[in-house]
Design a protein around this motif. Structure first.
Motif, PDB file in Angstrom:
ATOM      1  N   ASP A   1      39.254  39.740  42.464  1.00 16.46           N
ATOM      2  CA  ASP A   1      39.640  40.020  43.848  1.00 16.46           C
ATOM      3  C   ASP A   1      39.962  41.510  44.001  1.00 16.46           C
ATOM      4  O   ASP A   1      39.748  42.302  43.084  1.00 16.46           O
ATOM      5  N   LYS A   2      40.478  41.891  45.169  1.00 15.30           N
ATOM      6  CA  LYS A   2      40.742  43.307  45.437  1.00 15.30           C
ATOM      7  C   LYS A   2      41.768  43.895  44.463  1.00 15.30           C
ATOM      8  O   LYS A   2      41.620  45.025  44.004  1.00 15.30           O
ATOM      9  N   VAL A   3      42.790  43.134  44.125  1.00 18.50           N
ATOM     10  CA  VAL A   3      43.805  43.624  43.179  1.00 18.50           C
ATOM     11  C   VAL A   3      43.165  43.900  41.818  1.00 18.50           C
ATOM     12  O   VAL A   3      43.413  44.939  41.199  1.00 18.50           O
ATOM     13  N   ILE A   4      42.311  42.969  41.347  1.00 17.26           N
ATOM     14  CA  ILE A   4      41.629  43.159  40.062  1.00 17.26           C
ATOM     15  C   ILE A   4      40.710  44.386  40.138  1.00 17.26           C
ATOM     16  O   ILE A   4      40.731  45.240  39.240  1.00 17.26           O
ATOM     17  N   ILE A   5      39.930  44.488  41.216  1.00 20.67           N
ATOM     18  CA  ILE A   5      39.009  45.631  41.357  1.00 20.67           C
ATOM     19  C   ILE A   5      39.786  46.948  41.367  1.00 20.67           C
ATOM     20  O   ILE A   5      39.443  47.888  40.636  1.00 20.67           O
ATOM     21  N   ASP A   6      40.843  47.023  42.163  1.00 17.71           N
ATOM     22  CA  ASP A   6      41.627  48.271  42.247  1.00 17.71           C
ATOM     23  C   ASP A   6      42.312  48.591  40.913  1.00 17.71           C
ATOM     24  O   ASP A   6      42.360  49.752  40.494  1.00 17.71           O
ATOM     25  N   SER A   7      42.822  47.564  40.234  1.00 17.81           N
ATOM     26  CA  SER A   7      43.537  47.777  38.966  1.00 17.81           C
ATOM     27  C   SER A   7      42.599  48.292  37.880  1.00 17.81           C
ATOM     28  O   SER A   7      42.935  49.226  37.139  1.00 17.81           O
TER      29      SER A   7
ATOM     30  N   PHE B   1      30.952  52.237  37.931  1.00 17.86           N
ATOM     31  CA  PHE B   1      31.913  51.232  37.466  1.00 17.86           C
ATOM     32  C   PHE B   1      32.258  50.212  38.556  1.00 17.86           C
ATOM     33  O   PHE B   1      32.144  49.001  38.352  1.00 17.86           O
ATOM     34  N   GLN B   2      32.686  50.705  39.715  1.00 15.09           N
ATOM     35  CA  GLN B   2      33.107  49.777  40.764  1.00 15.09           C
ATOM     36  C   GLN B   2      31.928  48.941  41.278  1.00 15.09           C
ATOM     37  O   GLN B   2      32.084  47.754  41.588  1.00 15.09           O
ATOM     38  N   GLU B   3      30.745  49.523  41.311  1.00 14.85           N
ATOM     39  CA  GLU B   3      29.551  48.777  41.732  1.00 14.85           C
ATOM     40  C   GLU B   3      29.270  47.620  40.760  1.00 14.85           C
ATOM     41  O   GLU B   3      28.881  46.536  41.170  1.00 14.85           O
ATOM     42  N   VAL B   4      29.492  47.859  39.463  1.00 12.24           N
ATOM     43  CA  VAL B   4      29.326  46.780  38.476  1.00 12.24           C
ATOM     44  C   VAL B   4      30.363  45.687  38.722  1.00 12.24           C
ATOM     45  O   VAL B   4      30.044  44.495  38.710  1.00 12.24           O
ATOM     46  N   MET B   5      31.607  46.074  38.963  1.00 14.14           N
ATOM     47  CA  MET B   5      32.640  45.072  39.250  1.00 14.14           C
ATOM     48  C   MET B   5      32.261  44.233  40.471  1.00 14.14           C
ATOM     49  O   MET B   5      32.407  43.008  40.463  1.00 14.14           O
ATOM     50  N   LEU B   6      31.768  44.890  41.500  1.00 16.45           N
ATOM     51  CA  LEU B   6      31.377  44.161  42.713  1.00 16.45           C
ATOM     52  C   LEU B   6      30.199  43.231  42.420  1.00 16.45           C
ATOM     53  O   LEU B   6      30.146  42.112  42.941  1.00 16.45           O
ATOM     54  N   GLY B   7      29.262  43.666  41.568  1.00 14.84           N
ATOM     55  CA  GLY B   7      28.157  42.808  41.161  1.00 14.84           C
ATOM     56  C   GLY B   7      28.662  41.575  40.419  1.00 14.84           C
ATOM     57  O   GLY B   7      28.175  40.459  40.632  1.00 14.84           O
ATOM     58  N   CYS B   8      29.661  41.775  39.562  1.00 15.74           N
ATOM     59  CA  CYS B   8      30.240  40.652  38.813  1.00 15.74           C
ATOM     60  C   CYS B   8      30.971  39.681  39.746  1.00 15.74           C
ATOM     61  O   CYS B   8      31.059  38.483  39.462  1.00 15.74           O
ATOM     62  N   ALA B   9      31.497  40.197  40.845  1.00 16.87           N
ATOM     63  CA  ALA B   9      32.248  39.356  41.792  1.00 16.87           C
ATOM     64  C   ALA B   9      31.332  38.597  42.750  1.00 16.87           C
ATOM     65  O   ALA B   9      31.795  37.700  43.455  1.00 16.87           O
ATOM     66  N   GLU B  10      30.038  38.935  42.777  1.00 15.50           N
ATOM     67  CA  GLU B  10      29.081  38.301  43.702  1.00 15.50           C
ATOM     68  C   GLU B  10      28.692  36.909  43.204  1.00 15.50           C
ATOM     69  O   GLU B  10      27.592  36.698  42.715  1.00 15.50           O
TER      70      GLU B  10
END
Length: 194
Positions: A82-88, A66-75
């Motif tokens: 941002d970090k708040v969105i990723i953590d939330s 899940f988090q890897e997908v979020m990071l891919g979307c943020a690239e």
């Protein structure tokens, strides 16, 4: 702010509102025109994508990175993740409300998408591709899964040309809120708790 409390996020989604981070500030949106993708026979798979699906270029997985997908979307050059969105959203994932669809090959994660599932609605947040058709294939598999699960609404927030090829369309906020109410049911009150 370390993270948006899950009850605030889910409450916002249930009212047709979603957050995005802009320049370090959290903004809340409820667009006048809302993007939706049909989950019935109006969902369309473009001919070229049907060919790609037959070749089966990726192993499609759900909820394994899940988090890897979020990071891919943020690239990307400009991102609202941002970090708040990723953590939330990672916390929503931990609680079983957020989900990812991932396309993998021998080189690793090549694309996918993530979003929030609440009652009979799925709120698509973002998607990305590192290799050809990866996010599109993830979307086709998401639609299949949502149909199996009896989900009634696939919200894309905004409509893009990319999404219109799947039968996506814009609906006015009032119509969207009606679709949302039908998908998630009435709010739980003391009188209708089961």
């Amino acid at each position: 702010m370390e993270l948006i409390p899950p009850q605030i996020l889910l409450g916002a989604y249930s009212e047709g509102v979603f957050p995005m981070a802009e320049d370090g500030e959290l903004q809340w949106y409820s667009p006048l025109m809302r993007g939706v993708i049909p989950l019935d026979d109006n969902f369309h798979i473009p001919r070229g994508l049907k060919k790609a699906l037959r070749k089966n270029p990726y192993e499609v997985r759900f909820d394994t990175a899940f988090q890897e997908v979020m990071l891919g979307c943020a690239e990307r050059e400009e991102t609202w993740i941002d970090k708040v969105i990723i953590d939330s959203y990672t916390e929503l994932f931990r609680l079983g409300f957020a989900h990812s669809v991932e396309c993998w090959d021998e080189d690793g994660l090549q694309g996918g998408l993530y979003g929030v599932k609440y009652e009979g609605a799925f709120f698509g947040e973002s998607m990305f591709s590192r290799k050809s058709d990866a996010s599109k294939i993830a979307l086709v598999h998401l639609v299949e899964k949502l149909r199996e699960d009896g989900v009634r609404l696939l919200d894309t927030q905004w409509m893009t040309e990319h999404l219109t090829q799947f039968g996506g369309r814009e609906v006015p906020r009032e119509e969207y809120l009606q679709l949302l109410a039908e998908a998630i049911g009435p709010p739980v009150t003391e009188s209708n708790k089961s």
